[in-house]
Design an enzyme around this catalytic site. Structure first.
Site, PDB file in Angstrom:
ATOM      1  N   ASP A   1       1.202  13.489  -9.218  1.00 18.50           N
ATOM      2  CA  ASP A   1       0.570  13.118  -7.958  1.00 18.50           C
ATOM      3  C   ASP A   1      -0.157  11.790  -8.134  1.00 18.50           C
ATOM      4  O   ASP A   1      -0.895  11.600  -9.115  1.00 18.50           O
ATOM      5  CB  ASP A   1      -0.405  14.214  -7.523  1.00 18.50           C
ATOM      6  N   ILE A   2       0.047  10.862  -7.184  1.00 16.21           N
ATOM      7  CA  ILE A   2      -0.642   9.572  -7.250  1.00 16.21           C
ATOM      8  C   ILE A   2      -2.108   9.778  -6.884  1.00 16.21           C
ATOM      9  O   ILE A   2      -2.419  10.332  -5.820  1.00 16.21           O
ATOM     10  CB  ILE A   2       0.010   8.560  -6.293  1.00 16.21           C
TER      11      ILE A   2
ATOM     12  N   ASN B   1      -3.199   3.731   1.973  1.00 11.05           N
ATOM     13  CA  ASN B   1      -2.785   3.711   3.375  1.00 11.05           C
ATOM     14  C   ASN B   1      -3.939   3.348   4.298  1.00 11.05           C
ATOM     15  O   ASN B   1      -3.784   2.561   5.228  1.00 11.05           O
ATOM     16  CB  ASN B   1      -2.219   5.080   3.769  1.00 11.05           C
TER      17      ASN B   1
ATOM     18  N   ASP C   1       3.848   2.469   1.022  1.00 20.18           N
ATOM     19  CA  ASP C   1       5.267   2.611   0.674  1.00 20.18           C
ATOM     20  C   ASP C   1       5.597   1.840  -0.607  1.00 20.18           C
ATOM     21  O   ASP C   1       6.384   2.307  -1.442  1.00 20.18           O
ATOM     22  CB  ASP C   1       6.145   2.095   1.806  1.00 20.18           C
TER      23      ASP C   1
ATOM     24  N   GLU D   1       3.109  11.963  -1.735  1.00 20.15           N
ATOM     25  CA  GLU D   1       2.866  11.161  -2.935  1.00 20.15           C
ATOM     26  C   GLU D   1       3.134  11.946  -4.205  1.00 20.15           C
ATOM     27  O   GLU D   1       2.669  11.588  -5.294  1.00 20.15           O
ATOM     28  CB  GLU D   1       1.436  10.622  -2.950  1.00 20.15           C
TER      29      GLU D   1
END
Length: 342
Positions: free
Chosen positions: A217-218, A225, A234, A260
């Site tokens: 997971d980022i 965003n 993106d 993500e």
């Protein structure tokens, strides 16, 4: 349709509507047809994978951005264009019909030729006069010529059909690739992962072939965003996808799981080895700094990931395997992010 059944479906739809729209409003999700289709399925409660994905996003307080909403729709609701699939089916059926027609013509021609040969033998047994014999030979020569011509036509038709089959096969391969690929990152998508992980489970049960799973997971993805917009988000997703792909072996399987989150399946890898791979990937990503935009003017600094590791067990199915990796990921994020946990 049965009226009672129709009333039941209407009542169900109305009930889902009363729950779905307020929840979408709470999460700042526009009530578009695609978004509503996702939440209709969520409250309908039949699509368990969709429910788990949304529950995970809600639990992690992820933003339901346009990209996330589109990802949910593409992964769980939209199927490959029915028109495309139907066209392939129609083309295949036409090809089969043409083949059967030509085969039938050749079979009928061959049967007629056999009858002619039998008749020719009977006529010969009667010791015909020279003129009659000449006529018989001319007739036989003509029928031989027709059979030869028919076979040549069949050969040409088969050659053409072979080319058409090859074209259809290529079209189907492209169709399969599109269904199994995440458009943003060009990685395999969740559907492809679901098939791959089942293969790992079957291989382990059949021949004890080990497998480990990394769920990635980022960290703090929402801020990219919120601060810079979805286009930057993106680019971060594409950047992490490339880093993961470049950091594993050729037979390791990398996919975008949704939002993500990414997954990596490591065949022939025990738990200790999976922990080493996960730590190498985490460090590889953390030590880099990402700059984007014209002349790399926008610096996003170091982007980090949290990774949960699970190794396949005898009693695992796809869901339990993923749940253990998800629980490990939760521990990694609870420990401050940018770390690996099992």
């Amino acid at each position: 349709m049965n009226l009672a059944k129709q009333l039941t479906e209407t009542e169900l739809s109305a009930k889902i509507l009363r729950h779905a729209v307020p929840r979408m409003s709470e999460l700042n999700i526009p009530v578009t047809p695609d978004n509503y289709a996702v939440w209709y399925e969520y409250f309908r409660g039949v699509n368990l994978d969709l429910k788990r994905a949304i529950d995970s996003l809600v639990a992690s307080r992820a933003a339901f951005t346009a990209e996330v909403n589109a990802g949910l729709y593409n992964s769980f609701i939209r199927e490959q264009s029915p028109e495309v699939i139907e066209n392939v089916q129609i083309e295949t059926q036409i090809l089969i019909n043409n083949f059967m027609t030509r085969l039938s013509e050749v079979t009928e021609g061959t049967a007629q030729f056999n009858l002619s040969l039998t008749s020719f033998q009977q006529d010969l047994s009667r010791e015909p006069d020279p003129q009659t014999l000449e006529q018989l030979i001319d007739t036989l020569a003509e029928e031989v010529s027709q059979v030869v011509s028919s076979n040549r036509d069949m050969e040409a038709n088969l050659k053409t059909m072979n080319q058409e089959v090859a074209a259809l096969k290529a079209e189907m391969q492209e169709l399969n690739i599109a269904v199994m690929t995440d458009q943003l990152t060009s990685l395999s998508n969740r559907r492809a992962f679901d098939e791959e992980v089942l293969g790992h489970i079957q291989g382990f049960r059949r021949s004890q072939r080990q497998s480990s799973l990394l769920l990635i997971d980022i960290d703090n993805f929402k801020q990219f965003n919120d601060t810079h917009g979805h286009l930057v988000g993106d680019k971060v997703l594409a950047y992490i996808a490339l880093a993961l792909k470049q950091g594993v072996r050729g037979d390791d399987f990398v996919a975008r799981y949704g939002g993500e989150e990414f997954v990596i399946l490591l065949p022939d890898t025990e738990h200790s080895g999976a922990m080493v791979v996960a730590e190498q990937l985490r460090a590889r990503i953390a030590e880099r700094h990402l700059s984007i935009g014209k002349d790399n003017k926008l610096s996003l600094g170091a982007i980090t990931v949290s990774i949960g590791v699970a190794t396949l067990r005898h009693d695992d199915d796809r869901e339990s395997y993923l749940i253990r990796a998800d629980e490990a990921l939760y521990r990694a994020k609870s420990a401050g992010r940018n770390c690996v946990k099992d």
